[in-house]
Design a protein around this motif. Structure first.
Motif, mmCIF file in Angstrom:
data_model
loop_
_atom_site.group_PDB
_atom_site.id
_atom_site.type_symbol
_atom_site.label_atom_id
_atom_site.label_comp_id
_atom_site.label_asym_id
_atom_site.label_seq_id
_atom_site.Cartn_x
_atom_site.Cartn_y
_atom_site.Cartn_z
ATOM 1 N N PHE A 13 0.839 -1.186 0.000
ATOM 2 C CA PHE A 13 0.000 0.000 0.000
ATOM 3 C C PHE A 13 0.878 1.242 0.000
ATOM 4 O O PHE A 13 2.044 1.221 0.380
ATOM 5 N N ARG A 25 0.601 5.397 1.397
ATOM 6 C CA ARG A 25 -0.098 6.012 2.515
ATOM 7 C C ARG A 25 -0.028 7.525 2.427
ATOM 8 O O ARG A 25 0.964 8.106 2.014
ATOM 9 N N PHE A 32 -4.558 4.871 2.655
ATOM 10 C CA PHE A 32 -3.686 3.875 2.034
ATOM 11 C C PHE A 32 -4.235 3.509 0.665
ATOM 12 O O PHE A 32 -5.455 3.487 0.458
ATOM 13 N N ILE A 47 -4.384 0.354 -1.485
ATOM 14 C CA ILE A 47 -4.162 -1.088 -1.350
ATOM 15 C C ILE A 47 -3.943 -1.712 -2.722
ATOM 16 O O ILE A 47 -4.774 -1.568 -3.628
ATOM 17 N N LYS A 62 -5.523 -4.059 6.348
ATOM 18 C CA LYS A 62 -4.720 -3.782 5.148
ATOM 19 C C LYS A 62 -4.278 -5.081 4.483
ATOM 20 O O LYS A 62 -4.403 -5.238 3.259
#
Length: 529
Positions: A46, A48, A61, A63, A111
């Protein structure tokens, strides 16, 4: 609400209702409040960004799917059933109780679970793109990501209700406050994104609140219906559980993404037809609110008895509940719109086709597979007067059963045949506001068992659709919430129903003697004055 209608049916769905007034209306929306000042950095699965908000703290984030196919470009062709639906996002919030928890560890679990889930359910990452011959596909590229916001509203200065307060309010959306705090900007229910605008197909938000957390799944309705969303939620939950407890990750069947059975063969461009112009919004609608009512289990049995025919024939909870509420709503709305009671009553419902086809389609199928049950297709239609009072309630319940039973494989085949030559099926997407104010559309979500899975830190206590818009004639039967710990309350858990009604006159419905006898008014779901 979304379901398949053939174009030949549309002219039959617009009866000329005589109304006392003709007043234009507007969407009942609430403003979204969000301001992101961000910086980006990389991470294994990910990227951020950090954001400081007036309330709480947010980390964003991006992903990326994990797994062997993450770096491949893929296109998942959408079927006419995916393109005929509403062009908005659907947002489902799962509300959890947390006694004491490491929020950073929970966020990390989500996540990793999202990365693993998107590596399997790969059509949930990317954008919808137009292809040849009017087709559309979900396109996942090697760099495609899904947004995941993590927000902390659990601090003393954040002024957000605790889990205990939400539970006491029976998790009504009104108790949650501004939907903009719990949804990603541009992915709320009011966000219309036609397939031709390359909409992102999904986004996720995790919000920590005092004593709990709220996990919100955003998906464009072109991807799947509520049953498909439930399938996605189960996959996320199983990955979370696997990560938390070190158990094997859940398996995945590629067939759950295979729409080919519902994609007609291509048509020569010279044989294609242009879609008709979309019907206008019906001019007589007044601004509406969505109201949440609770029907205790003891009252469910009473309603079924009330709607039961005298010959001992079984009546379903859906038939009894829907017949009762259709009658009560039309009786009260008639006081507002003063319609011609001799006109046919317009009733629509969405029907999940997974179990109505041969061979059956798995409930884990992640696509749109809904058809419409329509009163307009009945040989003898009931009038508004009959719905309001002139026929016994068992006759009204049997009429609804007749409409539902008439939706079968031939309904789906007829729809696909009608859509085959249409150059752009998305131009014929479903809109409920073309119907008159005395119409009712019903969607039954009781089988959307999003709260059934253990995420590794418990099961959700409630699943809610977070709405910042009201569909004026759409009634929703919510999934049943898990039984509370209190045994007396668990025994009378019952059902929750979201009912639309004109904002200026909600007391007509709330104070209706029949509603007060059976239902408890919980609060507003959207469009609060």
């Amino acid at each position: 609400m979304a379901f398949a209608l053939s174009k030949s049916v549309l002219p039959r769905l617009l009866p000329a209702y005589k109304c006392a007034r003709s007043i234009p209306t507007r969407p009942c929306t609430r403003p979204l409040h969000r301001s992101l000042l961000s910086r980006s950095e990389s991470a294994p699965y990910f990227s951020r960004t950090l954001a400081s908000l007036a309330r709480g703290r947010t980390e964003t984030f991006q992903i990326r799917p994990s797994g062997p196919q993450a770096e491949q470009e893929e296109a998942f062709r959408l079927s006419p059933l995916d393109l005929i639906v509403t062009q908005n996002y659907s947002t489902w919030a799962l509300i959890f109780k947390l006694e004491s928890a490491d929020t950073a560890a929970i966020a990390e679990t989500f996540k990793r679970a999202l990365a693993a889930t998107l590596g399997q359910c790969r059509h949930f990452v990317g954008t919808v793109e137009k292809g040849e011959g009017g087709s559309f596909s979900i396109v996942k590229k090697p760099d495609s990501t899904a947004r995941f916001d993590v927000k902390w509203l659990d601090g003393p200065g954040d002024d957000f209700p605790s889990f205990a307060e939400l539970e006491r309010a029976k998790f009504s959306s009104q108790s949650l406050g501004d939907p903009g705090l719990l949804t990603i900007e541009g992915m709320s229910m009011a966000s219309k994104r036609p397939p031709g605008t390359s909409p992102e197909v999904s986004g996720f938000q995790l919000t920590f609140i005092p004593g709990g957390m709220i996990f919100n799944v955003h998906k464009h309705h072109a991807v799947c219906d509520v049953t498909g969303t439930t399938s996605l939620v189960h996959q996320i939950a199983d990955h979370c559980y696997s990560i938390r407890h070190g158990t094997p990750p859940p398996a995945w069947d590629e067939a759950f993404m295979d729409r080919s059975r519902f994609i007609p063969p291509p048509v020569d461009p010279k044989d294609q037809v242009q879609p008709p112009p979309p019907p206008p919004r019906h001019p007589d609608w007044l601004p509406c609110s969505w109201l949440l009512f609770h029907l205790p289990q003891s009252r469910v049995a009473e309603l079924k008895q009330l709607a039961a025919p005298g010959d001992g024939t079984q009546i379903s909870t859906y038939d009894a509940l829907t017949a009762f509420l259709w009658r009560v709503m039309m009786r009260n709305r008639a006081q507002i719109y003063l319609p011609d009671l001799s006109l046919p009553a317009v009733f629509l419902e969405s029907v999940n086709m997974r179990g109505r086809l041969t061979p059956k389609v798995s409930e884990r199928y992640q696509g749109n597979l809904l058809c419409g049950g329509l009163s307009q297709l009945q040989e003898k239609q009931l009038t508004l007067g009959e719905v309001i009072s002139e026929v016994p309630l068992p006759r009204l319940a049997a009429y609804i059963r007749q409409i539902t039973a008439g939706v079968d494989a031939r309904t789906l085949e007829g729809f696909l045949a009608a859509m085959t030559p249409v150059a752009d099926v998305s131009a014929m997407h479903s809109r409920l506001d073309i119907f008159p104010p005395m119409s009712l559309a019903v969607t039954d979500w009781r089988r959307a068992t999003m709260c059934a899975r253990d995420f590794g830190f418990g099961r959700p206590a409630a699943a809610k659709q977070i709405a910042d818009v009201v569909y004026e004639n759409m009634m929703m039967i919510y999934p049943q919430r898990p039984a509370p710990e209190d045994s007396a309350a668990a025994a009378d858990q019952g059902l929750e129903v979201v009912i639309p009604f004109e904002t200026h006159a909600v007391d007509l419905l709330i104070q209706d003697p029949d509603m007060q006898k059976y239902f408890e008014f919980v609060g507003y779901e959207a469009g609060a004055p």
